[in-house]
Scaffold this motif. Sequence first.
Motif, PDB file in Angstrom:
ATOM      1  N   GLY A  14      52.406  42.666  65.294  1.00  0.00           N
ATOM      2  CA  GLY A  14      52.604  41.324  64.733  1.00  0.00           C
ATOM      3  C   GLY A  14      53.367  40.395  65.659  1.00  0.00           C
ATOM      4  O   GLY A  14      53.227  39.178  65.592  1.00  0.00           O
ATOM      5  N   ALA A  15      54.188  40.976  66.536  1.00  0.00           N
ATOM      6  CA  ALA A  15      55.006  40.173  67.458  1.00  0.00           C
ATOM      7  C   ALA A  15      54.326  39.940  68.808  1.00  0.00           C
ATOM      8  O   ALA A  15      54.923  39.307  69.685  1.00  0.00           O
ATOM      9  CB  ALA A  15      56.355  40.854  67.672  1.00  0.00           C
ATOM     10  N   VAL A  43      55.030  32.375  61.543  1.00  0.00           N
ATOM     11  CA  VAL A  43      54.460  32.478  60.198  1.00  0.00           C
ATOM     12  C   VAL A  43      53.458  33.629  60.142  1.00  0.00           C
ATOM     13  O   VAL A  43      53.443  34.413  59.188  1.00  0.00           O
ATOM     14  CB  VAL A  43      53.813  31.144  59.771  1.00  0.00           C
ATOM     15  CG1 VAL A  43      52.999  31.306  58.506  1.00  0.00           C
ATOM     16  CG2 VAL A  43      54.881  30.080  59.597  1.00  0.00           C
ATOM     17  N   THR A  44      52.635  33.752  61.159  1.00  0.00           N
ATOM     18  CA  THR A  44      51.664  34.842  61.209  1.00  0.00           C
ATOM     19  C   THR A  44      52.369  36.191  61.206  1.00  0.00           C
ATOM     20  O   THR A  44      51.927  37.133  60.542  1.00  0.00           O
ATOM     21  CB  THR A  44      50.763  34.698  62.454  1.00  0.00           C
ATOM     22  OG1 THR A  44      50.130  33.421  62.410  1.00  0.00           O
ATOM     23  CG2 THR A  44      49.717  35.781  62.503  1.00  0.00           C
ATOM     24  N   VAL A  48      51.699  39.044  58.418  1.00  0.00           N
ATOM     25  CA  VAL A  48      51.305  40.410  58.781  1.00  0.00           C
ATOM     26  C   VAL A  48      52.233  41.420  58.119  1.00  0.00           C
ATOM     27  O   VAL A  48      51.785  42.440  57.577  1.00  0.00           O
ATOM     28  CB  VAL A  48      51.308  40.584  60.323  1.00  0.00           C
ATOM     29  CG1 VAL A  48      51.244  42.043  60.720  1.00  0.00           C
ATOM     30  CG2 VAL A  48      50.150  39.822  60.946  1.00  0.00           C
ATOM     31  N   LEU A  49      53.527  41.155  58.139  1.00  0.00           N
ATOM     32  CA  LEU A  49      54.492  42.065  57.522  1.00  0.00           C
ATOM     33  C   LEU A  49      54.213  42.255  56.035  1.00  0.00           C
ATOM     34  O   LEU A  49      54.216  43.381  55.527  1.00  0.00           O
ATOM     35  CB  LEU A  49      55.915  41.548  57.715  1.00  0.00           C
ATOM     36  CG  LEU A  49      56.485  41.568  59.127  1.00  0.00           C
ATOM     37  CD1 LEU A  49      57.867  40.928  59.137  1.00  0.00           C
ATOM     38  CD2 LEU A  49      56.555  42.984  59.662  1.00  0.00           C
ATOM     39  N   HIS A  50      53.951  41.161  55.329  1.00  0.00           N
ATOM     40  CA  HIS A  50      53.773  41.262  53.877  1.00  0.00           C
ATOM     41  C   HIS A  50      52.430  41.843  53.479  1.00  0.00           C
ATOM     42  O   HIS A  50      52.353  42.611  52.510  1.00  0.00           O
ATOM     43  CB  HIS A  50      54.001  39.911  53.216  1.00  0.00           C
ATOM     44  CG  HIS A  50      55.428  39.516  53.244  1.00  0.00           C
ATOM     45  ND1 HIS A  50      56.407  40.217  52.569  1.00  0.00           N
ATOM     46  CD2 HIS A  50      56.068  38.530  53.888  1.00  0.00           C
ATOM     47  CE1 HIS A  50      57.574  39.664  52.790  1.00  0.00           C
ATOM     48  NE2 HIS A  50      57.397  38.638  53.602  1.00  0.00           N
ATOM     49  N   VAL A  51      51.386  41.517  54.191  1.00  0.00           N
ATOM     50  CA  VAL A  51      50.084  42.114  53.886  1.00  0.00           C
ATOM     51  C   VAL A  51      50.146  43.620  54.128  1.00  0.00           C
ATOM     52  O   VAL A  51      49.666  44.415  53.313  1.00  0.00           O
ATOM     53  CB  VAL A  51      48.961  41.450  54.715  1.00  0.00           C
ATOM     54  CG1 VAL A  51      47.667  42.224  54.604  1.00  0.00           C
ATOM     55  CG2 VAL A  51      48.768  40.010  54.270  1.00  0.00           C
ATOM     56  N   SER A 109      60.147  28.378  59.458  1.00  0.00           N
ATOM     57  CA  SER A 109      59.277  29.503  59.816  1.00  0.00           C
ATOM     58  C   SER A 109      60.086  30.671  60.376  1.00  0.00           C
ATOM     59  O   SER A 109      59.836  31.821  60.030  1.00  0.00           O
ATOM     60  CB  SER A 109      58.193  29.076  60.803  1.00  0.00           C
ATOM     61  OG  SER A 109      58.733  28.779  62.070  1.00  0.00           O
ATOM     62  N   VAL A 110      61.066  30.381  61.206  1.00  0.00           N
ATOM     63  CA  VAL A 110      61.928  31.438  61.748  1.00  0.00           C
ATOM     64  C   VAL A 110      62.723  32.091  60.617  1.00  0.00           C
ATOM     65  O   VAL A 110      62.831  33.323  60.541  1.00  0.00           O
ATOM     66  CB  VAL A 110      62.872  30.884  62.839  1.00  0.00           C
ATOM     67  CG1 VAL A 110      63.937  31.897  63.211  1.00  0.00           C
ATOM     68  CG2 VAL A 110      62.082  30.462  64.063  1.00  0.00           C
ATOM     69  N   THR A 111      63.256  31.286  59.715  1.00  0.00           N
ATOM     70  CA  THR A 111      64.050  31.809  58.606  1.00  0.00           C
ATOM     71  C   THR A 111      63.209  32.684  57.684  1.00  0.00           C
ATOM     72  O   THR A 111      63.608  33.810  57.342  1.00  0.00           O
ATOM     73  CB  THR A 111      64.678  30.653  57.801  1.00  0.00           C
ATOM     74  OG1 THR A 111      65.491  29.869  58.681  1.00  0.00           O
ATOM     75  CG2 THR A 111      65.515  31.168  56.651  1.00  0.00           C
ATOM     76  N   LEU A 112      62.033  32.196  57.284  1.00  0.00           N
ATOM     77  CA  LEU A 112      61.182  32.984  56.394  1.00  0.00           C
ATOM     78  C   LEU A 112      60.673  34.254  57.061  1.00  0.00           C
ATOM     79  O   LEU A 112      60.580  35.303  56.421  1.00  0.00           O
ATOM     80  CB  LEU A 112      60.007  32.150  55.890  1.00  0.00           C
ATOM     81  CG  LEU A 112      60.300  31.218  54.728  1.00  0.00           C
ATOM     82  CD1 LEU A 112      59.066  30.414  54.356  1.00  0.00           C
ATOM     83  CD2 LEU A 112      60.791  31.989  53.519  1.00  0.00           C
ATOM     84  N   SER A 113      60.361  34.192  58.334  1.00  0.00           N
ATOM     85  CA  SER A 113      59.903  35.395  59.042  1.00  0.00           C
ATOM     86  C   SER A 113      61.030  36.414  59.176  1.00  0.00           C
ATOM     87  O   SER A 113      60.814  37.617  59.049  1.00  0.00           O
ATOM     88  CB  SER A 113      59.358  35.028  60.420  1.00  0.00           C
ATOM     89  OG  SER A 113      58.188  34.274  60.271  1.00  0.00           O
ATOM     90  N   THR A 114      62.245  35.939  59.411  1.00  0.00           N
ATOM     91  CA  THR A 114      63.395  36.838  59.493  1.00  0.00           C
ATOM     92  C   THR A 114      63.679  37.474  58.132  1.00  0.00           C
ATOM     93  O   THR A 114      63.921  38.684  58.042  1.00  0.00           O
ATOM     94  CB  THR A 114      64.638  36.075  59.996  1.00  0.00           C
ATOM     95  OG1 THR A 114      64.331  35.497  61.269  1.00  0.00           O
ATOM     96  CG2 THR A 114      65.837  36.995  60.121  1.00  0.00           C
ATOM     97  N   ILE A 115      63.634  36.671  57.086  1.00  0.00           N
ATOM     98  CA  ILE A 115      63.806  37.205  55.732  1.00  0.00           C
ATOM     99  C   ILE A 115      62.722  38.236  55.430  1.00  0.00           C
ATOM    100  O   ILE A 115      63.004  39.292  54.857  1.00  0.00           O
ATOM    101  CB  ILE A 115      63.793  36.061  54.694  1.00  0.00           C
ATOM    102  CG1 ILE A 115      65.069  35.243  54.810  1.00  0.00           C
ATOM    103  CG2 ILE A 115      63.603  36.594  53.276  1.00  0.00           C
ATOM    104  CD1 ILE A 115      65.050  33.950  54.015  1.00  0.00           C
TER     105      ILE A 115
END
Length: 131
Positions: A14-15, A43-44, A48-51, A109-115
């Motif tokens: 994902g990264a 965001v992607t 990827v993490l959640h799917v 986007s950075v905050t939501l991806s980190t969360i």
Amino acid sequence: MKLTKWLIYTVIIGAIPFIVRFFVFIATTNIDSNYIVNIVDMVTFGLVLHVSNINELESWQGMEDSKRTLFRGISLVLIVLLSALLGLAYIADLDKTGVYEIDSIKYLSVTLSTISFIFVLSIYIGYRITE
């Protein structure tokens, strides 16, 4: 073992866009450091993490159904938020009037991806899934 596979197959894969941008930044002399953090890539990564999380939760044994449902629900809510942010990022990228605050979208986007990363990692660590 499950945590190691998740780190390799989900987090690192994902990264990849972020990693590639970092290598381009290192190899190029005239790119601003803001190039590394791209809204769509972040965001992607969260998506990827959640799917992957929703898919993995289906097969985990030893987890209460109520917890599984809660974790899937949180992942779905974050997928919706990340998808809305992705749409906003695409619209802001096309907009030439300057109505959208790109830096705010980037921070979100950075905050939501980190969360997202911390949330999914906490599930793997908290349940020590070894299947």
